[in-house]
Design a protein around this motif. Structure first.
Motif, PDB file in Angstrom:
ATOM      1  N   GLU A 161       0.823  -1.208   0.000  1.00  0.00           N
ATOM      2  CA  GLU A 161       0.000   0.000   0.000  1.00  0.00           C
ATOM      3  C   GLU A 161       0.860   1.263   0.000  1.00  0.00           C
ATOM      4  O   GLU A 161       0.535   2.246  -0.664  1.00  0.00           O
ATOM      5  CB  GLU A 161      -0.921  -0.012   1.216  1.00  0.00           C
ATOM      6  CG  GLU A 161      -2.016  -1.078   1.149  1.00  0.00           C
ATOM      7  CD  GLU A 161      -2.890  -1.086   2.390  1.00  0.00           C
ATOM      8  OE1 GLU A 161      -2.563  -0.312   3.321  1.00  0.00           O
ATOM      9  OE2 GLU A 161      -3.873  -1.847   2.424  1.00  0.00           O
ATOM     10  N   THR A 162       1.984   1.206   0.731  1.00  0.00           N
ATOM     11  CA  THR A 162       2.885   2.361   0.721  1.00  0.00           C
ATOM     12  C   THR A 162       3.469   2.603  -0.665  1.00  0.00           C
ATOM     13  O   THR A 162       3.548   3.748  -1.141  1.00  0.00           O
ATOM     14  CB  THR A 162       4.008   2.132   1.742  1.00  0.00           C
ATOM     15  OG1 THR A 162       3.438   1.922   3.037  1.00  0.00           O
ATOM     16  CG2 THR A 162       4.936   3.336   1.792  1.00  0.00           C
ATOM     17  N   TYR A 163       3.892   1.516  -1.331  1.00  0.00           N
ATOM     18  CA  TYR A 163       4.436   1.648  -2.695  1.00  0.00           C
ATOM     19  C   TYR A 163       3.368   2.167  -3.649  1.00  0.00           C
ATOM     20  O   TYR A 163       3.637   3.043  -4.495  1.00  0.00           O
ATOM     21  CB  TYR A 163       4.959   0.302  -3.162  1.00  0.00           C
ATOM     22  CG  TYR A 163       5.476   0.309  -4.578  1.00  0.00           C
ATOM     23  CD1 TYR A 163       6.710   0.888  -4.897  1.00  0.00           C
ATOM     24  CD2 TYR A 163       4.729  -0.251  -5.609  1.00  0.00           C
ATOM     25  CE1 TYR A 163       7.172   0.898  -6.199  1.00  0.00           C
ATOM     26  CE2 TYR A 163       5.192  -0.248  -6.913  1.00  0.00           C
ATOM     27  CZ  TYR A 163       6.416   0.332  -7.207  1.00  0.00           C
ATOM     28  OH  TYR A 163       6.878   0.341  -8.500  1.00  0.00           O
ATOM     29  N   ALA A 164       2.141   1.631  -3.505  1.00  0.00           N
ATOM     30  CA  ALA A 164       1.064   2.090  -4.388  1.00  0.00           C
ATOM     31  C   ALA A 164       0.748   3.558  -4.139  1.00  0.00           C
ATOM     32  O   ALA A 164       0.518   4.325  -5.087  1.00  0.00           O
ATOM     33  CB  ALA A 164      -0.184   1.229  -4.166  1.00  0.00           C
ATOM     34  N   ASN A 165       0.762   3.958  -2.885  1.00  0.00           N
ATOM     35  CA  ASN A 165       0.496   5.363  -2.580  1.00  0.00           C
ATOM     36  C   ASN A 165       1.580   6.288  -3.109  1.00  0.00           C
ATOM     37  O   ASN A 165       1.319   7.470  -3.359  1.00  0.00           O
ATOM     38  CB  ASN A 165       0.361   5.546  -1.063  1.00  0.00           C
ATOM     39  CG  ASN A 165      -0.857   4.847  -0.496  1.00  0.00           C
ATOM     40  OD1 ASN A 165      -1.841   4.657  -1.207  1.00  0.00           O
ATOM     41  ND2 ASN A 165      -0.785   4.449   0.755  1.00  0.00           N
ATOM     42  N   VAL A 203       3.540   5.443  -6.013  1.00  0.00           N
ATOM     43  CA  VAL A 203       3.639   5.319  -7.465  1.00  0.00           C
ATOM     44  C   VAL A 203       2.406   5.881  -8.164  1.00  0.00           C
ATOM     45  O   VAL A 203       2.509   6.575  -9.183  1.00  0.00           O
ATOM     46  CB  VAL A 203       3.860   3.836  -7.848  1.00  0.00           C
ATOM     47  CG1 VAL A 203       3.758   3.647  -9.356  1.00  0.00           C
ATOM     48  CG2 VAL A 203       5.225   3.380  -7.363  1.00  0.00           C
ATOM     49  N   ILE A 204       1.267   5.588  -7.638  1.00  0.00           N
ATOM     50  CA  ILE A 204       0.032   5.992  -8.313  1.00  0.00           C
ATOM     51  C   ILE A 204      -0.079   7.515  -8.453  1.00  0.00           C
ATOM     52  O   ILE A 204      -0.387   8.021  -9.538  1.00  0.00           O
ATOM     53  CB  ILE A 204      -1.186   5.401  -7.572  1.00  0.00           C
ATOM     54  CG1 ILE A 204      -1.195   3.882  -7.750  1.00  0.00           C
ATOM     55  CG2 ILE A 204      -2.484   6.010  -8.077  1.00  0.00           C
ATOM     56  CD1 ILE A 204      -2.296   3.183  -7.002  1.00  0.00           C
ATOM     57  N   PRO A 205       0.188   8.302  -7.412  1.00  0.00           N
ATOM     58  CA  PRO A 205       0.134   9.765  -7.633  1.00  0.00           C
ATOM     59  C   PRO A 205       1.156  10.256  -8.655  1.00  0.00           C
ATOM     60  O   PRO A 205       0.869  11.183  -9.439  1.00  0.00           O
ATOM     61  CB  PRO A 205       0.417  10.337  -6.234  1.00  0.00           C
ATOM     62  CG  PRO A 205       0.001   9.260  -5.295  1.00  0.00           C
ATOM     63  CD  PRO A 205       0.352   7.993  -5.984  1.00  0.00           C
ATOM     64  N   GLU A 206       2.351   9.655  -8.647  1.00  0.00           N
ATOM     65  CA  GLU A 206       3.351  10.067  -9.636  1.00  0.00           C
ATOM     66  C   GLU A 206       2.891   9.742 -11.052  1.00  0.00           C
ATOM     67  O   GLU A 206       3.034  10.563 -11.979  1.00  0.00           O
ATOM     68  CB  GLU A 206       4.671   9.365  -9.328  1.00  0.00           C
ATOM     69  CG  GLU A 206       5.802   9.775 -10.257  1.00  0.00           C
ATOM     70  CD  GLU A 206       7.108   9.088  -9.905  1.00  0.00           C
ATOM     71  OE1 GLU A 206       8.099   9.306 -10.622  1.00  0.00           O
ATOM     72  OE2 GLU A 206       7.123   8.334  -8.905  1.00  0.00           O
ATOM     73  N   ALA A 207       2.335   8.536 -11.235  1.00  0.00           N
ATOM     74  CA  ALA A 207       1.832   8.170 -12.559  1.00  0.00           C
ATOM     75  C   ALA A 207       0.684   9.078 -12.978  1.00  0.00           C
ATOM     76  O   ALA A 207       0.582   9.488 -14.146  1.00  0.00           O
ATOM     77  CB  ALA A 207       1.381   6.714 -12.553  1.00  0.00           C
ATOM     78  N   ARG A 208      -0.174   9.398 -12.036  1.00  0.00           N
ATOM     79  CA  ARG A 208      -1.268  10.317 -12.372  1.00  0.00           C
ATOM     80  C   ARG A 208      -0.742  11.700 -12.743  1.00  0.00           C
ATOM     81  O   ARG A 208      -1.267  12.354 -13.652  1.00  0.00           O
ATOM     82  CB  ARG A 208      -2.215  10.413 -11.187  1.00  0.00           C
ATOM     83  CG  ARG A 208      -3.042   9.146 -10.955  1.00  0.00           C
ATOM     84  CD  ARG A 208      -3.905   9.267  -9.724  1.00  0.00           C
ATOM     85  NE  ARG A 208      -4.708   8.059  -9.521  1.00  0.00           N
ATOM     86  CZ  ARG A 208      -5.472   7.839  -8.455  1.00  0.00           C
ATOM     87  NH1 ARG A 208      -5.532   8.767  -7.489  1.00  0.00           N
ATOM     88  NH2 ARG A 208      -6.164   6.728  -8.351  1.00  0.00           N
TER      89      ARG A 208
END
Length: 392
Positions: free
Chosen positions: A256-260, A262-267
């Motif tokens: 969840e930490t990694y997703a939190n 990576v996902i904003p950066e990709a967005r």
């Protein structure tokens, strides 16, 4: 002078200040007092009493009455000692007369009449507690050791005394029943981990309902379930399960930490690409719109003067092309050997020197020099074209 000093009248004066044969009497003789007390006690207990002449008289009748009176006094004192009692501020007392409820006594000095009355006195404000531990079967058919502590107090002393025989034992049995029912309706994970507080609340509610049905006069104030554990025979396997669950939770948190992150950066990158695409689209549309407007305006001018417009377009195009090159080839008309000399090398060199002096503006200066050269070239071509037309 002391009564026993030499030369004193010791025969006529004693230490109590009395005189033999005098009118003033001294303190009574202690031996005589003790003798009278002994005679009186002997008379009370059936002894013989001496008369003044040294004889004795029988006192069996008076002595028996005295013994009976003393016995009655002793019994009365013992009865009063047991009948009179004090109820503290935190206590209450229930009186049963001939086995039937008579009254409930609050704090103060009171009396009851044993053996006709029976008194039950208890503290009704003190919190009482008892602990229990036992093996329970859960809903998923696992055995767990569940220790708990029940805190309670007496809310109705009359019901506590009359309605239930041995109410505290009944409380323990009701607690065991409520705990087994709640644990049997829960899974092992709920009992061992996060569900202990909910289970304690359910046990307290069910236990209080049992006691109300019994009318036991007991109020359960708190039920605390300590950390339950698996039986010792399977404790190691259970510890492995707990460690595996903790590892799972840790890996999930890391994911969840990694997703939190990576996902904003990709967005953000996706949004940037969208903004760039929108900007490029707007730029192309604006450029195309400007070109179309310029072409429309040029068409109107061309329709008015086609030759002049065509010549002007030719010269403008040549100017734009030659402003971006360092080599210019100039030829004359057919049959003429005129050669136009343009010092392009010096113009380019001057543009470079100016660009190196101004730093970041070198490119604009070179383009400006080339544009000036192109302008002069265009003017020369126009003049040459006019001369050629005049010669014709």
């Amino acid at each position: 002078m002391a009564w026993n000093e030499p030369g004193g009248n010791s025969n006529n004066q004693d230490p109590w200040g009395g005189r033999k044969g005098g009118g003033r009497q001294g303190p009574p003789d202690l031996d005589e007092a003790f003798r009278k007390l002994q005679e009186s006690l002997g008379g009370m207990f059936g002894g013989k009493k001496r008369n003044s002449s040294g004889g004795s008289s029988g006192g069996s009748k008076g002595g028996g009455f005295g013994m009976l009176a003393i016995a009655l006094l002793v019994l009365l004192a013992a009865w009063l000692y047991n009948a009179v009692y004090v109820v503290d501020q935190q206590e209450q007392a229930v009186i049963l007369r001939l086995g039937k409820y008579h009254e409930t006594v609050d704090s103060g000095l009171n009396i009851y009449f044993p053996p006709f009355d029976t008194k039950y006195q208890e503290n009704v404000t003190r919190e009482r507690a008892y602990s229990k531990q036992g093996a329970m079967l859960t809903q998923d058919e696992n055995i767990v050791e569940v220790p708990l502590t029940v805190q309670y107090r007496i809310s109705n002393l009359r019901n506590f005394v009359i309605n239930v025989d041995q109410p505290e034992i009944s409380l323990e049995h009701a607690t065991d029943s409520a705990l087994r029912h709640v644990v049997g309706s829960s899974t092992m994970d709920q009992v061992l981990t996060e569900g202990r507080e909910a289970i304690a609340a359910q046990v307290r509610e069910r236990l209080q309902r049992f006691l109300d049905n019994y009318q036991a006069g007991i109020t359960v104030t708190q039920v605390n379930i300590q950390s339950a554990s698996a039986p010792r025979e399977v404790q190691e396997a259970f510890d492995d399960v707990i460690r595996a669950r903790e590892d799972e939770q840790r890996e999930r948190n890391q994911a969840e930490t990694y997703a939190n992150g990576v996902i904003p950066e990709a967005r953000g990158q996706a949004q940037r690409l969208l903004e760039e695409a929108n900007g490029y689209r707007d730029e192309v549309v604006a450029r195309a719109t400007g070109e179309s407007d310029r072409f429309t305006a040029l068409l109107a001018e061309y329709q008015k003067a086609p030759d002049v417009t065509r010549e002007r377009l030719y010269l403008t195009t040549m100017q734009e092309m030659m402003s971006n090159t360092s080599k210019v080839l100039v030829t004359g008309d057919k049959g003429q050997n005129n050669l136009l000399y343009l010092p392009l090398d010096k113009m380019i060199e001057g543009g470079r020197n100016q660009g190196s002096a101004t730093g970041n503006s070198s490119t604009s200066s070179s383009n400006s020099s080339s544009s000036d050269a192109g302008s002069r070239l265009a003017r020369e071509l126009e003049q040459r074209d006019l001369r050629s037309r005049e010669s014709r």
